[in-house]
Write an enzyme that holds these catalytic residues in place. Sequence first.
Site, PDB file in Angstrom:
ATOM      1  CG  ASP A   1      49.163  36.321  74.691  1.00  0.00           C
ATOM      2  OD1 ASP A   1      49.912  36.414  75.683  1.00  0.00           O
ATOM      3  OD2 ASP A   1      48.437  37.249  74.306  1.00  0.00           O
TER       4      ASP A   1
ATOM      5  CG  ASP B   1      49.980  43.115  77.016  1.00  0.00           C
ATOM      6  OD1 ASP B   1      50.463  42.628  75.978  1.00  0.00           O
ATOM      7  OD2 ASP B   1      49.290  42.449  77.812  1.00  0.00           O
TER       8      ASP B   1
END
Length: 745
Positions: free
Chosen positions: A458, A525
């Site tokens: 990430d 997301d």
Amino acid sequence: MDTTPDVILHLAHAEVSLLVDARYGRLPSIVHWGARLGELDDDALRGLTDGSIPVVGSNNVDTPPRVALLPEHHTGWTGRPGVAGSASGRGWSPKFAVTGVELDGSPVDGVVRHGAGAVVFHAVDDQGRLELRLELELLPSGLVRSRAILTNLQDAAYTVDDVSLCFPLPAEATEVLDFTGQHNYERFPQRGPLRAGIHLRENRRGRTGADSAYVLHVGVPGFGFAQGPVWAVHTAWSGNHHHYAERVYTGEQVIGGGEVLLPGEIVLTRGEAYETPWVFGSYGDGLDAVAHRFHAHLRALGAHRPADRPVTLNVWEAVYFRHDAAELIALADQAAEIGIERFVLDDGWFGDRRTDRAGLGDWVVSTDVWPDGLHPLVDHVRAKGMQFGLWFEPEMINLDSDLARRHPEWIMAARDELPVESRAQHVLNLAAPGAYEHVKGQMLALLDEYAIDYIKWDHNRDLTEAGDREHGGRPVVHEQTRAFYRLLRELKEAHPTLEIESCSSGGGRVDLGVLELTDRIWVSDNSDPHDRQSMMRWSAQLAPPEFLGAHIASDRSHTTGRRLDLSFRAGTAIFGHLGIEWNLGEATDAELALLARWIDFHVRHRHLLLGGEVVRMDTTDPRVVVHGVVSPDRAEALYSSALLDTAHPEPAARLKLRGLDPERMYDLAPVFIGTLPSGLIPPVWWGEPSDAEILASQEYWDRAERADVSFPGARFRGDVLATVGVAAPRIHPDQAVIYHAVAVD
């Protein structure tokens, strides 16, 4: 004896031609990039090259400006120059002369015809200050790519402000398509005319960004997925970068890109060199053809990457920071029962990471929540036959961390004061050798101790004021990006079977620079299928489906709040690398049973879903989204037709399905897993349902878990499906129908 190279090159492969004029020792200029030319002898190629030279316009320079791959100001070119920089104001307009040309490593001269291949042009400027290595390739996929390496030959330091490469555009290419977006809604397309001047998309976020131009296209007005000549560029760089299309007053048009350099970021002393990112060009008749070249390139690089990518469970939306070994082991049991093949432990397993305000930088397993380490969970997951994956955010740091307390000098900043915080975190300067070795050492220690098959990597904030505090705050986005690439390579060299997913606030770092080094991207997301239909559709303009992480989430979206049927959530996600982002402990038995069936369907068809050729249909109504994948031999295809809002007019237009062999017959039928779309009124060609009596009852539609109903479908020829089409069913918004086409032998 004059040894100045005098070269005309015709590279042709995969229905693309690249005709390059590098005569008289000048930098290469592309005469033609586009549809493949026929067989041309030496005289014809010379004639075509001379025939492209324009006449002198009114009040123009006496010699028509020649637009090179690296455009030069000294020629009279008034557009964006290829090189911008100077040695304290000297040498700001270099005039390069080519000293040698190599094709696939061998010197060439004269007229040369070749297939796919790599050309290198060696040049120096007329003052002997700079050396240039200019690389140009026609790849087997039909992609064109170019990069430059600029070396300082003088004692004075040379500051590089910009190096941009470009490809030519024909006059008929006057419509621009690129992308913008935001967190939770990445890669939103935008169109407009190419006007006089420059269409410039700069990215200064230090990462590719959710609002990235992504792929910049210029084509004949009205181009779509199926047809219309289109020329596109992509800058393969995960740091600051730009894409541009430009038309100057004399009518020449170019499309190009490069790295965006911060002030003073690249200063070359004698013998030092700056290497640009690759700038890729893709030509095709329609957007699908442009995309297929990128897909073929990535698939060739990842030949080791199997089509049967493991179905993944990511536990983030199930537990967030609430790590409990018993609960996670129970999740692993449920995952294995429904066919999950990879279990990924997300954020919260390390250091003091109980919230998002602490722990980043301390990549050691937290003894607070994992007193026995991760072994109980990892061992249990693998005993269930699943792979194990782990979340990292290696480039970031929290102030509340052991690392920040020990080495505050490794936190990026342009001044004594730290940059504005984002998501309670700062950026770790991987250009600092100590910081780099710290992160690499801690990650390798975990990879050596645990059987980790997969990393979710990430990167959750922009690089604001990205400076090296140990060296006066000088900008280091370029060095940070190079360090990121190096770390990816070194981890994979140490663990060759390791797979890595690129995640960056969702889909904020998606480009060929990172795609060539990783195995998957997290598209967004936002797993809400209403939004994902668009994001998956346009992410495929660069990345093939096996790269597109697509998860089935809970019935209420955690990002949009919408409640959507499992059939729509699953029917959207199966067209990417399938995963689950859902607390299975809260799912009903009926939902788990249905989820298992969707997973089984994906597994049985994933060689097609993840290895086929993407086709996207141009529809008359933007609320109707139709796409599919077709097997390489055209024997089979799976399509999806989704309705995202109330249809108008109703009934919807005929469904047209491209990509099949026009001469073959196909059995085409809708596919339903357990439930039918709400509001369904089937067309006649579907045939009689397997249980018409149940389908006609209100009780069927009132049940959450409905009985199986199937339709036999009908037989059509491939060209009929593409040009005439078939009647579409009536369904409610936020529903989709999947169709399976199988060739009749």
